[in-house]
Design a protein around this motif. Structure first.
Motif, PDB file in Angstrom:
ATOM      1  N   GLY A 199       0.793  -1.217   0.000  1.00 25.85           N
ATOM      2  CA  GLY A 199       0.000   0.000   0.000  1.00 25.85           C
ATOM      3  C   GLY A 199       0.826   1.268   0.000  1.00 25.85           C
ATOM      4  O   GLY A 199       0.283   2.360  -0.182  1.00 25.85           O
ATOM      5  N   GLY A 200       2.111   1.130   0.197  1.00 30.35           N
ATOM      6  CA  GLY A 200       2.992   2.285   0.251  1.00 30.35           C
ATOM      7  C   GLY A 200       3.454   2.744  -1.115  1.00 30.35           C
ATOM      8  O   GLY A 200       2.978   2.263  -2.146  1.00 30.35           O
ATOM      9  N   GLY A 210      -2.785   2.561 -13.215  1.00 30.56           N
ATOM     10  CA  GLY A 210      -3.475   3.236 -12.131  1.00 30.56           C
ATOM     11  C   GLY A 210      -2.675   3.307 -10.850  1.00 30.56           C
ATOM     12  O   GLY A 210      -3.055   4.032  -9.927  1.00 30.56           O
ATOM     13  N   ARG A 211      -1.562   2.595 -10.781  1.00 30.89           N
ATOM     14  CA  ARG A 211      -0.713   2.607  -9.575  1.00 30.89           C
ATOM     15  C   ARG A 211       0.652   3.212  -9.857  1.00 30.89           C
ATOM     16  O   ARG A 211       1.237   3.846  -8.981  1.00 30.89           O
ATOM     17  N   SER A 220       2.845   3.652  -6.485  1.00 33.77           N
ATOM     18  CA  SER A 220       1.980   3.757  -5.320  1.00 33.77           C
ATOM     19  C   SER A 220       1.105   2.512  -5.245  1.00 33.77           C
ATOM     20  O   SER A 220       1.063   1.726  -6.195  1.00 33.77           O
ATOM     21  N   GLY A 221       0.435   2.356  -4.135  1.00 34.15           N
ATOM     22  CA  GLY A 221      -0.378   1.154  -3.971  1.00 34.15           C
ATOM     23  C   GLY A 221       0.425  -0.113  -4.159  1.00 34.15           C
ATOM     24  O   GLY A 221      -0.045  -1.086  -4.740  1.00 34.15           O
ATOM     25  N   LEU A 222       1.641  -0.103  -3.637  1.00 33.50           N
ATOM     26  CA  LEU A 222       2.549  -1.223  -3.869  1.00 33.50           C
ATOM     27  C   LEU A 222       1.999  -2.522  -3.295  1.00 33.50           C
ATOM     28  O   LEU A 222       1.321  -2.526  -2.243  1.00 33.50           O
ATOM     29  N   LYS A 223       2.313  -3.597  -3.995  1.00 32.53           N
ATOM     30  CA  LYS A 223       1.890  -4.933  -3.602  1.00 32.53           C
ATOM     31  C   LYS A 223       3.123  -5.825  -3.467  1.00 32.53           C
ATOM     32  O   LYS A 223       4.137  -5.573  -4.124  1.00 32.53           O
ATOM     33  N   THR A 267      11.507  -3.949  -2.630  1.00 34.40           N
ATOM     34  CA  THR A 267      10.946  -5.034  -1.839  1.00 34.40           C
ATOM     35  C   THR A 267       9.704  -4.528  -1.117  1.00 34.40           C
ATOM     36  O   THR A 267       9.782  -3.517  -0.403  1.00 34.40           O
ATOM     37  N   VAL A 268       8.606  -5.221  -1.320  1.00 40.42           N
ATOM     38  CA  VAL A 268       7.337  -4.810  -0.721  1.00 40.42           C
ATOM     39  C   VAL A 268       6.898  -5.893   0.263  1.00 40.42           C
ATOM     40  O   VAL A 268       6.724  -7.045  -0.114  1.00 40.42           O
ATOM     41  N   SER A 269       6.751  -5.494   1.503  1.00 41.05           N
ATOM     42  CA  SER A 269       6.348  -6.446   2.541  1.00 41.05           C
ATOM     43  C   SER A 269       4.836  -6.393   2.739  1.00 41.05           C
ATOM     44  O   SER A 269       4.214  -5.342   2.605  1.00 41.05           O
ATOM     45  N   SER A 270       4.284  -7.521   3.081  1.00 39.09           N
ATOM     46  CA  SER A 270       2.824  -7.599   3.280  1.00 39.09           C
ATOM     47  C   SER A 270       2.444  -7.276   4.717  1.00 39.09           C
ATOM     48  O   SER A 270       3.275  -7.143   5.587  1.00 39.09           O
TER      49      SER A 270
END
Length: 125
Positions: free
Chosen positions: A15-16, A68-69, A86-89, A122-125
Motif C-alpha cells: 500500500g505504500g 493506475g498505480r 503507489s499502492g505497492l503490492k 521489496t514490498v512487505s505484506s
C-alpha cells in the motif's frame, strides 16, 4: 554511449509508495524512448511501463497489473525519468531497470540498447 543509473529502490509496506529515478549521461537523451522493466526472483524480466520521446507527445504505456498505480514521467532537461509507484503490492517486489531505445516503446527487452544496473524494490505484506 549512454550510461544509466537507477536510484530510489528500497523497502516499502504493501500500500505504500516509492519513487525510482533513472539518470542518463549523454546529450541525446531526449531522442530515446525510455522503459522500465523488472525481474522478480525466479522469473523472466518483464516490461513495466515506458514513455515515448517528448516531441512525439511523451505518451506512456503500462502493463495491466500496474495501471493506475504506477506513473512514468521524464525531464529531458535533467536527463531523468521517474517511475512513481503507489499502492505497492508484494508482487511488485523485483529488481527494477530502466532502458533506452530509439524509436517507439517496445515490450521486448531485447530491443533496448542501453540498460542501468537496476535497483531493488521489496514490498512487505
Amino acid at each position: 554511449q549512454v550510461q544509466l543509473v537507477e536510484s530510489g529502490g528500497g523497502l516499502a509496506q504493501a500500500g505504500g509508495s516509492l519513487r525510482l529515478s533513472c539518470a542518463a549521461s549523454g546529450r541525446l537523451f531526449s531522442r530515446y524512448a525510455v522503459a522500465w522493466f523488472r525481474r522478480a526472483p525466479g522469473k523472466a524480466r518483464e516490461f513495466v511501463g515506458g514513455i515515448t520521446v517528448s516531441r512525439s507527445g511523451g505518451w506512456t504505456y503500462y502493463r495491466d497489473s500496474v495501471k493506475g498505480r504506477f506513473a512514468i514521467s521524464r525531464d529531458d532537461a535533467k536527463n531523468t525519468v521517474t517511475l512513481q509507484m503507489s499502492g505497492l503490492k508484494p508482487e511488485d517486489t523485483a529488481a527494477y531497470y530502466c532502458a533506452l531505445r530509439e524509436g517507439v516503446i517496445d515490450y521486448r527487452d531485447s530491443t533496448y540498447a542501453y540498460w542501468g544496473q537496476g535497483t531493488q524494490v521489496t514490498v512487505s505484506s
